[in-house]
Design a protein around this motif. Sequence first.
Motif, PDB file in Angstrom:
ATOM      1  N   MET B  23       0.838  -1.203   0.000  1.00 37.13           N
ATOM      2  CA  MET B  23       0.000   0.000   0.000  1.00 37.13           C
ATOM      3  C   MET B  23       0.871   1.251   0.000  1.00 37.13           C
ATOM      4  O   MET B  23       0.576   2.235  -0.660  1.00 37.13           O
ATOM      5  N   LYS B  26       2.191   2.636  -3.444  1.00 33.18           N
ATOM      6  CA  LYS B  26       1.320   3.108  -4.510  1.00 33.18           C
ATOM      7  C   LYS B  26       1.563   4.585  -4.782  1.00 33.18           C
ATOM      8  O   LYS B  26       1.853   5.344  -3.885  1.00 33.18           O
ATOM      9  N   GLN B 188      -5.398   8.365   1.869  1.00 38.29           N
ATOM     10  CA  GLN B 188      -6.174   7.729   0.812  1.00 38.29           C
ATOM     11  C   GLN B 188      -5.352   7.677  -0.474  1.00 38.29           C
ATOM     12  O   GLN B 188      -4.647   8.629  -0.800  1.00 38.29           O
ATOM     13  N   ARG B 189      -5.477   6.589  -1.195  1.00 40.78           N
ATOM     14  CA  ARG B 189      -4.740   6.464  -2.444  1.00 40.78           C
ATOM     15  C   ARG B 189      -5.406   7.319  -3.517  1.00 40.78           C
ATOM     16  O   ARG B 189      -6.608   7.260  -3.711  1.00 40.78           O
TER      17      ARG B 189
END
Lengths: 150, 284
Positions: B23, B26, B188-189
């Motif tokens: 994660m 990313k 948040q991505r």
Amino acid sequence: MKSKSISFRVFTIVFLFLVILSGEVIAAGGSKTVSGSISGITYFAEKSVYTYTTSWTASAKSSAISNISIIGYTWWTVYRICTDDVYAYYSRSENQSNRNSNYFEDIKWIDHYQYSCNPGYFVKKSASLGNHQFTLNSTHQYPYVEYVYP
Amino acid sequence: MFRKPYIVLIALLVLAAGFILLMAQKPGEAKSEAAAQTALPTAVGEVIQAAQSVTPVMAAEVEMSAAQVREALVERAKQHLFKPGWVLVRETFTDFTKAEDYVVVPMNGQIIPKNWVRETWLLVDEGLQVKAMFSEKKMLDDTIVSLTRASDGSFGKAFNAEILPNVQIDYWTKTETLDRLIEQGETQRVVFQFLSLDGKRVLYAVYSDVFPSPIRMEGLKQPLISFSTEDHYDWEIGQFLFSEGWATLTDGNRQLVGRLEMSIDCNSTPPDAVLEGFSITPEE
């Protein structure tokens, strides 16, 4: 066996911490729940407001530990007001319920872009409020619950 | 005796750590002090240059944090978009859910429309500071639903001057979603990409909110499980162009919910009614 129990508790805490850290969505806000009893059946009346990155939600939730005749709300209002006292969003719904059930939920979803404050002003507060309805036989209860964020 | 549970425990911890690392790698997330720098994406040399097209052409992902993207947009807008004098900002929101057109707030009679146009006149000085503002929000039938006016006194009478710091040029680059993301710690991505759109090099930013349970909404064919906002900026001049809101439904289909468009005009003069409004206070 005691050491096994402790190790699994530690593992659970660490694992949950890691999962929370990796969460993709952060929602600010919260909820307020009021509980009561109707003919010996416990019920819960909850209002919430959560703000996400691009939108926000508000909900009204009524639940009971077993089925009752009518469960829902008599009225529910959601609003957002800005620092110039202009409403960015307003909604009112009335008399929504399920029959012979132990659960009812209504959720509003609101886009930040569509319902924004005037230029120069900010969100003052967002609110979810109203009377729930719990009916069993001829007994009615209408608890009022209000949650305001922040 | 306890060997087997320990092996399971270690395996699960390794899996969880791997997931976290994945994660963390990313793109689009701020993970270092670099977030504070104004590093423009000169490193993104591999951007695909496409011919003029209405259909966006996907290009390389941008390896920038939200803070870097925001700073670059504001800097470019100051350099290329805004000029001293009167500036007209026109925003149009179109709702595609076909539900009711507006609601009336019973407490004060205020109208809240679903579709609206907002025209804002800004008076910008040589130092690119906004000194006065007139903003009017209308329904599509021209009914005025709200009006905001402010001046520090350098044009007309001083009025509402305290809100002027909130409507400086960075506000009009429309980076409010980036601001919320930065406020949340960029957890948040977000996908940042370059597109070629109508001959412009467009920065495309996608933000997604995933809800804990499906939400029924009037005008949507199915309950929505997530909502994505897709913002488009002219990367060369830092101008917000448009944004589309897409609902992902329980059946997996996507439905367009709303669209916000924005244009900026530095070559027009406000109508007399707007100019005259600055010489009086609302009480007069």
